[in-house]
Design an enzyme around this catalytic site. Structure first.
Site, PDB file in Angstrom:
ATOM      1  CE  LYS A  58      -4.158  -1.980   2.187  1.00 17.92           C
ATOM      2  NZ  LYS A  58      -4.274  -2.397   3.135  1.00 17.92           N
ATOM      3  CD  GLN A 102      -3.888  -4.478   6.863  1.00 17.90           C
ATOM      4  OE1 GLN A 102      -3.400  -4.166   5.772  1.00 17.90           O
ATOM      5  NE2 GLN A 102      -4.398  -5.318   6.306  1.00 17.90           N
ATOM      6  CG  ASP A 125      -9.735   0.625   5.046  1.00 16.59           C
ATOM      7  OD1 ASP A 125      -9.244  -0.328   4.046  1.00 16.59           O
ATOM      8  OD2 ASP A 125      -9.329  -0.497   6.391  1.00 16.59           O
TER       9      ASP A 125
END
Ligand code: NAP
Length: 298
Positions: A58, A102, A125
């Site tokens: 990422k 995460q 997200d």
């Protein structure tokens, strides 16, 4: 299209590369308007090797798109309060447009509390209940990356989805439920299947679109599919081979499905690359929204 089989293979890797390039191409105009580049902060707790790989990838993708990447690595025994304090600091940091913690977090940390602590306008997200509510209500908001990528692949392949029969297998908050909401918003007729569904094969057989997000290797058999159906395989399952090696397979029996489907995403190389591309897209969207700028169409 491979010789001797019917289905087109949907190249998610190529589509994702194009999307990433379009996101990157939009960064200079943002920088000219605001004097800074969009910023994505990724928080990693603990030592999970797969999570380390995801976070590194990422970061690379973010920098390649010309955005700022901020990585925060915390030890596995960090307290929930310390993690929440970092999230609060990132919420208040003007150079940070997107925050991603995460998952999975270590067991002593409540993922629900962490998700709820992220500013919904920086929730790239799309997991915050406010963004889930916006999606369900048809309001603009940040949409979870994986289903967002699936929708882009479907619309690229099929154009207008209205009136099509769509089956989503799986009802998780990160894939199944937002996928169903996106398909409803796109005017498909949507069925959601899960572990209590009776006769999954019959539901699959009626669907023009099948999105499988289950986590069971090759659950969906080719013979179940409606001929010509478009199949999006979200599943990423690592299976052991007799020679001791491992292989990544989806939730759909790919070779069988090739014989029946109209188009199908491979695993790997289908949905997976779209997830990071959509994360960059969400960061760009969040940055524009926070700066009061019109969001570029991508
Ligand atoms: P999850 O939270 O475990 O949810 C799985 C869903 O599948 C649940 O709703 C479950 O039903 C349902 N299910 C389980 N067994 C079933 C069966 N036999 N028949 C029908 N439905 C069944 O998983 P997830 O996070 O949504 O992820 C699903 C898969 O996608 C995994 O393989 C994951 O690795 C992959 N994934 C890939 C990406 C990517 O970027 N490509 C991103 C996210 C996830 P219940 O609700 O009844 O338990």
């Amino acid at each position: 299209m491979a010789a001797g089989v019917g289905a087109a293979i949907i190249d998610g890797k190529a589509f994702a590369a194009g999307l990433r390039a379009r996101v990157g191409a939009a960064v200079p105009a943002f920088q000219a308007a605001t004097g800074r580049v969009p910023g994505l902060a990724v928080v990693l707790v603990g030592e999970d090797p797969a999570s380390h790989v995801y976070v590194r990838n990422k970061g690379i993708a973010t920098r390649e798109a010309g955005m700022a990447s901020f990585e925060h690595r915390l030890p596995a025994d960090v307290s929930e309060d310390e993690l929440l304090a970092l999230v609060a600091a990132l919420n208040g940091d003007d150079g940070v447009d997107g925050i991603l913690v995460q998952m999975p977090c270590p067991r002593h940390i409540s993922e629900a509390r962490v998700i709820a602590a992220v500013d919904p306008d920086k929730d790239v997200d799309g997991f915050h209940p406010v963004n889930a509510g916006r999606l369900a209500s048809g309001l603009p908001g940040l949409v979870p990356c994986t289903p967002s990528g699936c929708l882009m692949l479907l619309q690229d392949r099929l154009g207008d989805l209205s009136g099509l029969e769509a089956l989503v297998i799986g009802r998780s908050n990160i894939v199944g439920k937002p996928m169903a909401a996106l398909l409803v918003a796109a005017s498909a007729t949507v069925t959601v299947a899960h572990s209590r569904t009776r006769d999954l094969a019959a539901h699959v057989g009626r669907a023009d679109i099948v999105v499988a997000a289950v986590g069971v290797p090759e659950l969906v058999r080719g013979a179940w599919l409606k001929p010509g159906a478009t199949v999006i395989d979200v599943g990423m399952n690592r299976i052991a081979l007799p020679d001791g090696k491992t292989r990544l397979v989806g939730d759909v029996a790919f070779a069988e499905a090739l014989e029946v489907a109209g188009a199908i995403t491979p695993v790997p190389g289908g949905v997976g690359p779209m997830t990071i591309a959509c994360l960059l897209r969400n960061t760009l969207i969040a940055a524009h929204a926070r700066a009061g700028l019109a969001v570029p169409s991508l």
